[in-house]
Design a protein around this motif. Structure first.
Motif, PDB file in Angstrom:
ATOM      1  N   SER A  13      25.653 109.939 -11.425  1.00 52.27           N
ATOM      2  CA  SER A  13      25.768 109.931 -12.893  1.00 52.27           C
ATOM      3  C   SER A  13      26.249 108.589 -13.420  1.00 52.27           C
ATOM      4  N   THR A  14      26.679 107.688 -12.518  1.00 50.10           N
ATOM      5  CA  THR A  14      27.098 106.355 -12.946  1.00 50.10           C
ATOM      6  C   THR A  14      25.916 105.488 -13.371  1.00 50.10           C
ATOM      7  N   VAL A  15      24.701 105.842 -12.927  1.00 52.18           N
ATOM      8  CA  VAL A  15      23.506 105.057 -13.267  1.00 52.18           C
ATOM      9  C   VAL A  15      23.112 105.360 -14.715  1.00 52.18           C
ATOM     10  N   TYR A  16      23.285 104.372 -15.584  1.00 54.93           N
ATOM     11  CA  TYR A  16      22.993 104.590 -17.004  1.00 54.93           C
ATOM     12  C   TYR A  16      21.886 103.694 -17.540  1.00 54.93           C
ATOM     13  N   ASP A  17      21.515 102.626 -16.809  1.00 60.97           N
ATOM     14  CA  ASP A  17      20.561 101.642 -17.318  1.00 60.97           C
ATOM     15  C   ASP A  17      19.376 101.539 -16.356  1.00 60.97           C
ATOM     16  N   ILE A  18      18.170 101.906 -16.839  1.00 62.82           N
ATOM     17  CA  ILE A  18      16.966 101.919 -16.003  1.00 62.82           C
ATOM     18  C   ILE A  18      15.856 101.133 -16.702  1.00 62.82           C
ATOM     19  N   ASP A  19      15.172 100.292 -15.932  1.00 61.03           N
ATOM     20  CA  ASP A  19      14.018  99.554 -16.451  1.00 61.03           C
ATOM     21  C   ASP A  19      12.795  99.891 -15.604  1.00 61.03           C
ATOM     22  N   VAL A  20      11.864 100.652 -16.171  1.00 60.37           N
ATOM     23  CA  VAL A  20      10.601 100.982 -15.504  1.00 60.37           C
ATOM     24  C   VAL A  20       9.422 100.495 -16.351  1.00 60.37           C
ATOM     25  N   SER A  21       9.618  99.424 -17.091  1.00 57.57           N
ATOM     26  CA  SER A  21       8.541  98.870 -17.903  1.00 57.57           C
ATOM     27  C   SER A  21       7.465  98.261 -17.013  1.00 57.57           C
ATOM     28  N   SER A  22       6.255  98.193 -17.549  1.00 60.24           N
ATOM     29  CA  SER A  22       5.111  97.589 -16.845  1.00 60.24           C
ATOM     30  C   SER A  22       4.863  98.220 -15.485  1.00 60.24           C
ATOM     31  N   ASN A  23       4.880  99.548 -15.439  1.00 61.46           N
ATOM     32  CA  ASN A  23       4.514 100.286 -14.239  1.00 61.46           C
ATOM     33  C   ASN A  23       3.226 101.056 -14.508  1.00 61.46           C
ATOM     34  N   GLN A  24       3.036 102.188 -13.848  1.00 64.73           N
ATOM     35  CA  GLN A  24       1.801 102.962 -13.996  1.00 64.73           C
ATOM     36  C   GLN A  24       2.083 104.388 -14.472  1.00 64.73           C
ATOM     37  N   ILE A  25       3.084 104.559 -15.332  1.00 61.80           N
ATOM     38  CA  ILE A  25       3.455 105.880 -15.839  1.00 61.80           C
ATOM     39  C   ILE A  25       2.351 106.393 -16.761  1.00 61.80           C
ATOM     40  N   LEU A  26       1.834 107.587 -16.447  1.00 69.78           N
ATOM     41  CA  LEU A  26       0.665 108.112 -17.152  1.00 69.78           C
ATOM     42  C   LEU A  26       0.931 109.390 -17.927  1.00 69.78           C
ATOM     43  N   SER A  27       1.989 110.127 -17.594  1.00 68.98           N
ATOM     44  CA  SER A  27       2.172 111.445 -18.206  1.00 68.98           C
ATOM     45  C   SER A  27       3.606 111.652 -18.670  1.00 68.98           C
ATOM     46  N   TRP A  28       3.745 112.611 -19.601  1.00 74.23           N
ATOM     47  CA  TRP A  28       5.066 112.947 -20.135  1.00 74.23           C
ATOM     48  C   TRP A  28       5.936 113.635 -19.095  1.00 74.23           C
ATOM     49  N   SER A  29       5.335 114.187 -18.039  1.00 78.90           N
ATOM     50  CA  SER A  29       6.143 114.849 -17.008  1.00 78.90           C
ATOM     51  C   SER A  29       7.126 113.870 -16.373  1.00 78.90           C
ATOM     52  N   PHE A  30       6.747 112.603 -16.277  1.00 81.95           N
ATOM     53  CA  PHE A  30       7.645 111.574 -15.743  1.00 81.95           C
ATOM     54  C   PHE A  30       8.867 111.419 -16.656  1.00 81.95           C
ATOM     55  N   ILE A  31       8.615 111.303 -17.958  1.00 86.57           N
ATOM     56  CA  ILE A  31       9.704 111.140 -18.923  1.00 86.57           C
ATOM     57  C   ILE A  31      10.590 112.381 -18.931  1.00 86.57           C
ATOM     58  N   ASN A  32       9.974 113.570 -18.887  1.00 89.60           N
ATOM     59  CA  ASN A  32      10.744 114.820 -18.899  1.00 89.60           C
ATOM     60  C   ASN A  32      11.690 114.930 -17.712  1.00 89.60           C
ATOM     61  N   ALA A  33      11.295 114.347 -16.560  1.00 94.71           N
ATOM     62  CA  ALA A  33      12.089 114.476 -15.340  1.00 94.71           C
ATOM     63  C   ALA A  33      13.229 113.465 -15.250  1.00 94.71           C
ATOM     64  N   LEU A  34      13.220 112.453 -16.106  1.00 95.75           N
ATOM     65  CA  LEU A  34      14.236 111.398 -16.003  1.00 95.75           C
ATOM     66  C   LEU A  34      15.675 111.914 -16.115  1.00 95.75           C
TER      67      LEU A  34
END
Length: 530
Positions: free
Chosen positions: A262-283
């Motif tokens: 839970s200490t991880v608060y800052d994530i950068d996944v820009s410029s990848n191959q994310i295609l669906s909302w299921s990825f965002i929902n699982a974050l």
């Protein structure tokens, strides 16, 4: 000693780094060849094929990231980590500057520049940046000894190993494990993938792994063990999914995705191959402490369609991202205001309502499974009204909605003018965009009559008052709104003393579209001969 080449070997040629993907012969060419994938795809000439034959696959998604090279090249020489460290922070200095006399005796003055003297004290270094210095693999005799690294730079807290020739994550482990105070690690642009052989230092709080070859978040599973990790930068990889983790440990839920601290608060996944909302929902499940996210330049945001079927912009997509992540405070470096969250969540809730309305009740559970925040949003803003359409309602975007079902019927006079084998009633479907000229042509062809000698009369099915009975005769009456008051027996026809006629409209030959004459999706037309 002759150079040995093997798959996965990292090389540098004139400053351009590459990875060996193939060693062997090439059809139509003599001798041995190396198939290499360049870190910079623009340096390549092909995709691992030559003359229509595929020799190897590339990790890069670029069209031509590879080349075939002869082994005997003037490769840039690799260096050890300590060699790179000393070359940058403690280079040899020509120290004789001038002769001076002290108490009548001649001596040499040592001309150490102050900053060079400070750099020479490697043990005091806190930040070490050795990117692009051709540091080679650690465990094949050219990396140095772990104890030497610990003795040389024991106080390093920030280390940048980007753009080097390291071949495996175990090479990086052997370097970082000798730095007990390390808190920040950058290993970008090394063309490395899954972290299966990486044992991260437990003190790490920031890890930057840009421009590598990760394809899914579970490739980073070893980092989930870090209890102090706060920031993870994964920009410009190939990440597209968060698959489930299958664990042999019975105490671990095998149906759960990888779970970071839970200490991880800052994530950068820009410029990848994310295609669906299921990825965002699982974050939120993968990063329960997530408050800062960068997710721009992913394919998801360039092919969005609203629940109504309208195209959405990337900005619309970012608004839906905010709505799906309740704890998010920053998106793509911008702070999320209270008003922005309100607008995002209410819009998202309305979109879910439209999607529910477009599906039958038996599919409601499937729809809501794609929107895990629905119940929470309903509790916050109230449950939206779900206005499901009637089952027989035609989709306005369908082909059926663009057609009119016509029933053409010959008038009694016209019946006598056609062949007895032709039925007087003809049913067909005509596009709304057809002109009356087109319709006349179709009708004339069907009945075998000259189109321009036909008259088409649309029977609307409605009635108009024509005359009122007064003194035993019908008198033409003007229309008055009071005449439309419905009496107790029901309907306009129920009033006494009024003569009614069917409302008809001639469909005059011309370029006017037939759809402008007909309300709805069906019509009845009487065909007369002029």
């Amino acid at each position: 000693m002759e150079e040995t080449y093997y798959l996965g070997k990292r090389l540098s040629l004139n400053g351009n780094r590459c990875t060996v993907r193939y060693v062997g012969e090439v059809q139509g060419k003599s001798g041995q060849w190396l198939g290499v994938e360049w870190d910079d795809p623009a340096r390549g000439k092909n995709d691992g094929t030559n003359g229509g034959v595929r020799y190897f696959d590339c990790l890069s998604k670029a069209k031509t990231p590879a080349s075939f090279l002869r082994p005997k090249q003037q490769w840039d020489p690799p260096v050890t980590f300590l060699g790179a460290l000393r070359a940058k922070y403690a280079p040899e200095v020509t120290h004789v500057v001038q002769n001076i006399r002290i108490s009548g005796k001649e001596a040499e003055e040592i001309g150490f520049v102050k900053i060079r003297r400070q750099q020479a004290h490697l043990q005091n270094l806190r930040t070490v940046v050795v990117d692009g210095m051709r540091i080679a693999m650690f465990d094949r005799g050219v990396g140095g000894d772990a104890s030497d690294i610990r003795q040389t730079c024991p106080n390093v807290t920030e280390l940048d190993l980007s753009r080097n020739l390291l071949e495996t994550w175990s090479n990086i482990t052997q370097i970082t494990s000798s730095m007990p105070a390390l808190t920040s690690l950058s290993a970008s642009n090394n063309n490395l993938g899954c972290l299966t052989d990486f044992t991260p230092t437990s003190t790490l709080t920031t890890i930057t792994l840009e421009n590598n070859a990760f394809e899914k978040l579970t490739d980073l599973s070893p980092l989930a063990k870090l209890r102090l990790l706060q920031k993870l930068v994964l920009k410009n990889n190939q990440i597209s999914a968060i698959p489930l983790v299958v664990s042999s440990d019975v105490s671990v839920d095998s149906t759960s995705p990888v779970d970071f601290a839970s200490t991880v608060y800052d994530i950068d996944v820009s410029s990848n191959q994310i295609l669906s909302w299921s990825f965002i929902n699982a974050l939120p499940s993968v990063f329960p402490g997530l408050t800062h996210l960068r997710v721009s330049y992913n394919p998801l945001y360039y092919s969005l369609i609203s629940a109504e079927g309208k195209p959405l912009t990337a900005e619309d997509g970012y608004m839906l991202t905010i709505a799906r992540l309740p704890r998010l405070r920053y998106l793509n470096y911008s702070a999320i205001t209270g008003k922005e969250r309100l607008n995002a969540e209410t819009y998202y809730l309305s979109q879910i309502a439209v999607e529910l309305a477009d599906n039958p009740p038996e599919r409601e559970a499937d729809v809501l499974a794609q929107h895990p925040r629905y119940a929470e949003l309903c509790e916050e803003y109230g449950e939206p009204a779900i206005a499901r359409a009637a089952k027989d309602l035609i989709n306005p975007n369908s082909l059926a909605a663009r057609l009119i079902s016509f029933v053409f019927q010959l008038s009694p006079i016209a019946v006598r003018m056609v062949d007895n084998s032709i039925e007087p009633i003809w049913k067909t479907e005509i596009p709304k965009s057809f002109s009356i000229y087109n319709v006349l042509g179709m009708v004339g062809k069907h009945y075998g009559m000259p189109p321009m000698q036909l008259r088409l009369v649309l029977e609307t099915g409605e009635q108009d008052p024509a005359a009122r009975k007064m003194g035993g005769t019908y008198q033409v009456d003007e229309w008055d709104s009071s005449d439309e008051e419905v009496d107790a027996t029901g309907g306009l026809n129920a009033r006494e003393g009024i003569m009614w006629v069917e409302r008809e409209e001639e469909m005059v030959a011309g370029s006017r579209a037939v759809g402008t004459y007909v309300e709805g999706t069906s019509g009845k037309v009487r065909v007369e001969r002029k």
